[in-house]
Every structure is written in C-alpha cells, then in structure tokens.
Design a protein around this motif. Sequence first.
Motif, PDB file in Angstrom:
ATOM      1  N   LEU A   1       0.821  -1.214   0.000  1.00  0.00           N
ATOM      2  CA  LEU A   1       0.000   0.000   0.000  1.00  0.00           C
ATOM      3  C   LEU A   1       0.854   1.264   0.000  1.00  0.00           C
ATOM      4  CD1 LEU A   1      -3.057  -0.599   2.371  1.00  0.00           C
ATOM      5  CD2 LEU A   1      -3.077  -0.229  -0.086  1.00  0.00           C
ATOM      6  N   ASP A   2       2.131   1.130   0.347  1.00  0.00           N
ATOM      7  CA  ASP A   2       2.992   2.304   0.352  1.00  0.00           C
ATOM      8  C   ASP A   2       3.238   2.844  -1.048  1.00  0.00           C
ATOM      9  OD1 ASP A   2       4.433  -0.034  -0.151  1.00  0.00           O
ATOM     10  OD2 ASP A   2       6.315   0.816   0.591  1.00  0.00           O
ATOM     11  N   ARG A   3       2.977   2.065  -2.086  1.00  0.00           N
ATOM     12  CA  ARG A   3       3.100   2.553  -3.472  1.00  0.00           C
ATOM     13  C   ARG A   3       1.887   3.377  -3.904  1.00  0.00           C
ATOM     14  NH1 ARG A   3       4.629  -1.052  -8.129  1.00  0.00           N
ATOM     15  NH2 ARG A   3       4.421   0.976  -9.113  1.00  0.00           N
ATOM     16  N   PHE A   4       0.797   3.296  -3.157  1.00  0.00           N
ATOM     17  CA  PHE A   4      -0.426   4.021  -3.502  1.00  0.00           C
ATOM     18  C   PHE A   4      -0.282   5.482  -3.082  1.00  0.00           C
ATOM     19  CE2 PHE A   4      -1.765  -0.245  -3.748  1.00  0.00           C
ATOM     20  CZ  PHE A   4      -3.061  -0.362  -4.200  1.00  0.00           C
ATOM     21  N   THR A   5      -0.842   6.394  -3.879  1.00  0.00           N
ATOM     22  CA  THR A   5      -0.926   7.785  -3.441  1.00  0.00           C
ATOM     23  C   THR A   5      -1.866   7.823  -2.237  1.00  0.00           C
ATOM     24  OG1 THR A   5      -2.817   8.275  -4.874  1.00  0.00           O
ATOM     25  CG2 THR A   5      -0.595   8.702  -5.784  1.00  0.00           C
ATOM     26  N   PRO A   6      -1.779   8.851  -1.400  1.00  0.00           N
ATOM     27  CA  PRO A   6      -2.679   8.900  -0.240  1.00  0.00           C
ATOM     28  C   PRO A   6      -4.158   8.781  -0.622  1.00  0.00           C
ATOM     29  CG  PRO A   6      -0.954  10.532  -0.001  1.00  0.00           C
ATOM     30  CD  PRO A   6      -0.808   9.948  -1.382  1.00  0.00           C
ATOM     31  N   GLU A   7      -4.563   9.428  -1.716  1.00  0.00           N
ATOM     32  CA  GLU A   7      -5.971   9.376  -2.145  1.00  0.00           C
ATOM     33  C   GLU A   7      -6.356   7.972  -2.596  1.00  0.00           C
ATOM     34  OE1 GLU A   7      -3.696  11.477  -3.459  1.00  0.00           O
ATOM     35  OE2 GLU A   7      -4.244  13.335  -2.421  1.00  0.00           O
ATOM     36  N   ALA A   8      -5.477   7.332  -3.383  1.00  0.00           N
ATOM     37  CA  ALA A   8      -5.765   5.980  -3.862  1.00  0.00           C
ATOM     38  C   ALA A   8      -5.754   4.987  -2.699  1.00  0.00           C
ATOM     39  CB  ALA A   8      -4.745   5.566  -4.921  1.00  0.00           C
ATOM     40  N   ARG A   9      -4.866   5.188  -1.739  1.00  0.00           N
ATOM     41  CA  ARG A   9      -4.805   4.315  -0.556  1.00  0.00           C
ATOM     42  C   ARG A   9      -6.101   4.424   0.235  1.00  0.00           C
ATOM     43  NH1 ARG A   9      -0.529   6.442   2.264  1.00  0.00           N
ATOM     44  NH2 ARG A   9       0.800   5.564   0.653  1.00  0.00           N
ATOM     45  N   ARG A  10      -6.584   5.659   0.446  1.00  0.00           N
ATOM     46  CA  ARG A  10      -7.847   5.847   1.174  1.00  0.00           C
ATOM     47  C   ARG A  10      -8.997   5.163   0.451  1.00  0.00           C
ATOM     48  NH1 ARG A  10      -5.829  10.618   2.653  1.00  0.00           N
ATOM     49  NH2 ARG A  10      -6.559  11.743   0.839  1.00  0.00           N
TER      50      ARG A  10
ATOM     51  N   ALA B   1     -16.179   5.552  -6.933  1.00  0.00           N
ATOM     52  CA  ALA B   1     -17.327   6.448  -7.155  1.00  0.00           C
ATOM     53  C   ALA B   1     -17.554   7.355  -5.951  1.00  0.00           C
ATOM     54  CB  ALA B   1     -18.579   5.620  -7.447  1.00  0.00           C
ATOM     55  N   GLU B   2     -17.321   6.845  -4.744  1.00  0.00           N
ATOM     56  CA  GLU B   2     -17.490   7.657  -3.533  1.00  0.00           C
ATOM     57  C   GLU B   2     -16.346   8.648  -3.334  1.00  0.00           C
ATOM     58  OE1 GLU B   2     -19.736   4.493  -0.545  1.00  0.00           O
ATOM     59  OE2 GLU B   2     -17.724   5.187  -0.069  1.00  0.00           O
ATOM     60  N   GLN B   3     -15.114   8.186  -3.476  1.00  0.00           N
ATOM     61  CA  GLN B   3     -13.937   8.960  -3.092  1.00  0.00           C
ATOM     62  C   GLN B   3     -13.373   9.849  -4.199  1.00  0.00           C
ATOM     63  OE1 GLN B   3     -12.121   8.308   0.138  1.00  0.00           O
ATOM     64  NE2 GLN B   3     -14.134   7.534   0.663  1.00  0.00           N
ATOM     65  N   ARG B   4     -13.476   9.411  -5.456  1.00  0.00           N
ATOM     66  CA  ARG B   4     -12.905  10.132  -6.596  1.00  0.00           C
ATOM     67  C   ARG B   4     -11.433  10.485  -6.357  1.00  0.00           C
ATOM     68  NH1 ARG B   4     -16.897   9.525  -9.926  1.00  0.00           N
ATOM     69  NH2 ARG B   4     -18.921  10.338  -9.465  1.00  0.00           N
ATOM     70  N   PRO B   5     -10.559   9.465  -6.211  1.00  0.00           N
ATOM     71  CA  PRO B   5      -9.158   9.703  -5.849  1.00  0.00           C
ATOM     72  C   PRO B   5      -8.246  10.020  -7.031  1.00  0.00           C
ATOM     73  CG  PRO B   5      -9.519   7.373  -6.050  1.00  0.00           C
ATOM     74  CD  PRO B   5     -10.846   8.041  -6.322  1.00  0.00           C
ATOM     75  N   PHE B   6      -8.675  10.900  -7.899  1.00  0.00           N
ATOM     76  CA  PHE B   6      -7.939  11.165  -9.121  1.00  0.00           C
ATOM     77  C   PHE B   6      -7.078  12.414  -8.981  1.00  0.00           C
ATOM     78  CE2 PHE B   6     -12.110   9.260 -10.308  1.00  0.00           C
ATOM     79  CZ  PHE B   6     -11.628   7.976 -10.490  1.00  0.00           C
ATOM     80  N   ALA B   7      -5.879  12.358  -9.561  1.00  0.00           N
ATOM     81  CA  ALA B   7      -4.950  13.480  -9.477  1.00  0.00           C
ATOM     82  C   ALA B   7      -5.438  14.664 -10.315  1.00  0.00           C
ATOM     83  CB  ALA B   7      -3.555  13.049  -9.936  1.00  0.00           C
ATOM     84  N   GLY B   8      -6.038  14.371 -11.453  1.00  0.00           N
ATOM     85  CA  GLY B   8      -6.543  15.420 -12.330  1.00  0.00           C
ATOM     86  C   GLY B   8      -8.020  15.234 -12.592  1.00  0.00           C
ATOM     87  N   PRO B   9      -8.566  16.102 -13.413  1.00  0.00           N
ATOM     88  CA  PRO B   9      -9.994  15.973 -13.719  1.00  0.00           C
ATOM     89  C   PRO B   9     -10.269  14.764 -14.618  1.00  0.00           C
ATOM     90  CG  PRO B   9      -9.026  17.759 -14.991  1.00  0.00           C
ATOM     91  CD  PRO B   9      -7.953  17.249 -14.077  1.00  0.00           C
TER      92      PRO B   9
ATOM     93  N   GLY C   1      -5.408   6.827  -8.456  1.00  0.00           N
ATOM     94  CA  GLY C   1      -6.786   6.464  -8.763  1.00  0.00           C
ATOM     95  C   GLY C   1      -6.969   6.157 -10.238  1.00  0.00           C
ATOM     96  N   GLU C   2      -6.270   6.920 -11.089  1.00  0.00           N
ATOM     97  CA  GLU C   2      -6.344   6.676 -12.532  1.00  0.00           C
ATOM     98  C   GLU C   2      -5.796   5.293 -12.871  1.00  0.00           C
ATOM     99  OE1 GLU C   2      -6.192  11.142 -12.087  1.00  0.00           O
ATOM    100  OE2 GLU C   2      -5.232   9.447 -11.130  1.00  0.00           O
ATOM    101  N   ARG C   3      -4.710   4.900 -12.218  1.00  0.00           N
ATOM    102  CA  ARG C   3      -4.141   3.584 -12.484  1.00  0.00           C
ATOM    103  C   ARG C   3      -5.069   2.467 -11.997  1.00  0.00           C
ATOM    104  NH1 ARG C   3       2.209   3.495 -11.207  1.00  0.00           N
ATOM    105  NH2 ARG C   3       2.816   3.440 -13.383  1.00  0.00           N
ATOM    106  N   LEU C   4      -5.785   2.694 -10.918  1.00  0.00           N
ATOM    107  CA  LEU C   4      -6.774   1.700 -10.486  1.00  0.00           C
ATOM    108  C   LEU C   4      -7.881   1.585 -11.534  1.00  0.00           C
ATOM    109  CD1 LEU C   4      -6.927   2.494  -6.670  1.00  0.00           C
ATOM    110  CD2 LEU C   4      -5.917   0.470  -7.755  1.00  0.00           C
ATOM    111  N   LEU C   5      -8.246   2.713 -12.140  1.00  0.00           N
ATOM    112  CA  LEU C   5      -9.215   2.670 -13.246  1.00  0.00           C
ATOM    113  C   LEU C   5      -8.657   1.869 -14.413  1.00  0.00           C
ATOM    114  CD1 LEU C   5     -10.926   6.156 -13.719  1.00  0.00           C
ATOM    115  CD2 LEU C   5     -12.021   3.946 -13.426  1.00  0.00           C
TER     116      LEU C   5
END
Length: 175
Positions: free
Chosen positions: A2-11, A40-48, A134-138
């Motif tokens: 999980l340390d490779r995840f950005t904070p938003e993607a980790r959450r 869908a709930e968190q929207r952990p994306f770096a950009g729009p 988040g984009e990579r999870l997509l």
Amino acid sequence: MLDRFTPEARRAFVRAGILAHDARPEGGRFGTDALLLALAEQRPFAGPVAAFTLTPDAVPLAATPGRDLLATLGIDLDEVRRRTRHGVDDPARWHLDRLLLRLTLRGPLGDLPLTLHLRKVVEVAAWKPGPITGERLLWGLLADARNGAARTLRTAGVDLAALVAQAGVPVRRAA
C-alpha cells in the motif's frame, strides 16, 4: 504494498475493503465491485476525470445482511458502526500483503483476500514504475473485460471511450 499508492488511492482502496467486509462480513472476498464503489465515492484522481460520471448508487454491491431487520428494531447500523469503528478507516492501520500469488488486505476488520480479478487490477496498476493513483486503479478495472467493471460503467451511462482518454489508460493498438 500500500505504500506505493498515493494517499488518495490508498484511502479509496481501504474504503473498498471496508465496503467489501460490510457486504460480506462472514468472510467473503474483496472484489472489483467494492473498488468501483469506493472510486465512485472517493474520486481519488490526481486530475480531472470528468468522464467518470459513475455514482455510488449505480454500483451493485450486496446489501449488508441484517440491516433491514435491525432497522425494524429501531437500530441504525450506520450509526452503530460510526460509534464503534473509530479509526478503522485510517489507511495507516491497513496493509496489502502478498503471499505467492495471493494478495490480502489486512487491517482492523481482519483479513480480506482479494479476488482474482481485483488482484489483476492491482497488478496492472502497479505494472509501471511510480505511485499507484486512482487513474491507475481505473486502468486496472478497464484492462480486463471479464471483471464486470466496464459493464457496470456502461450500464450507468459512462462514456467508456472518453473515460479511457481522460484517465490516460494505455491502449494497445493492433499492428
């Protein structure tokens, strides 16, 4: 891992694990439906990523067993969880462990083994060097048509071509 995840993607990933646990508290597995709901709930994306128009109510995730029965007794399960689960959603309390080909999210609610399809999502997201966003999870969700994510997105009216373009999903072109 999980340390490779950005904070938003980790959450978002931890939130997905909590959703999977709540939908299947008797020890079910953590699958792509829970991750899609958390995105869908968190929207952990770096950009729009405007094309990701999915709403949480459009994601089919099994209802929590017993919720209706408790409600008839005047017990609000969400309120009980809010009062008794302080800190459960803290990503620092969770770890994603690999044992051979298995991935398991471990945390305060116990061990949540990832399904084969969700393991593929994580592998695709981790394929390139750098943080898992988040984009990579997509990308991972859209990379395997068999996991059902694309079908859920299409059913919810999401423009998949626009989503792929906006999320920066690498598309392999035929030679």
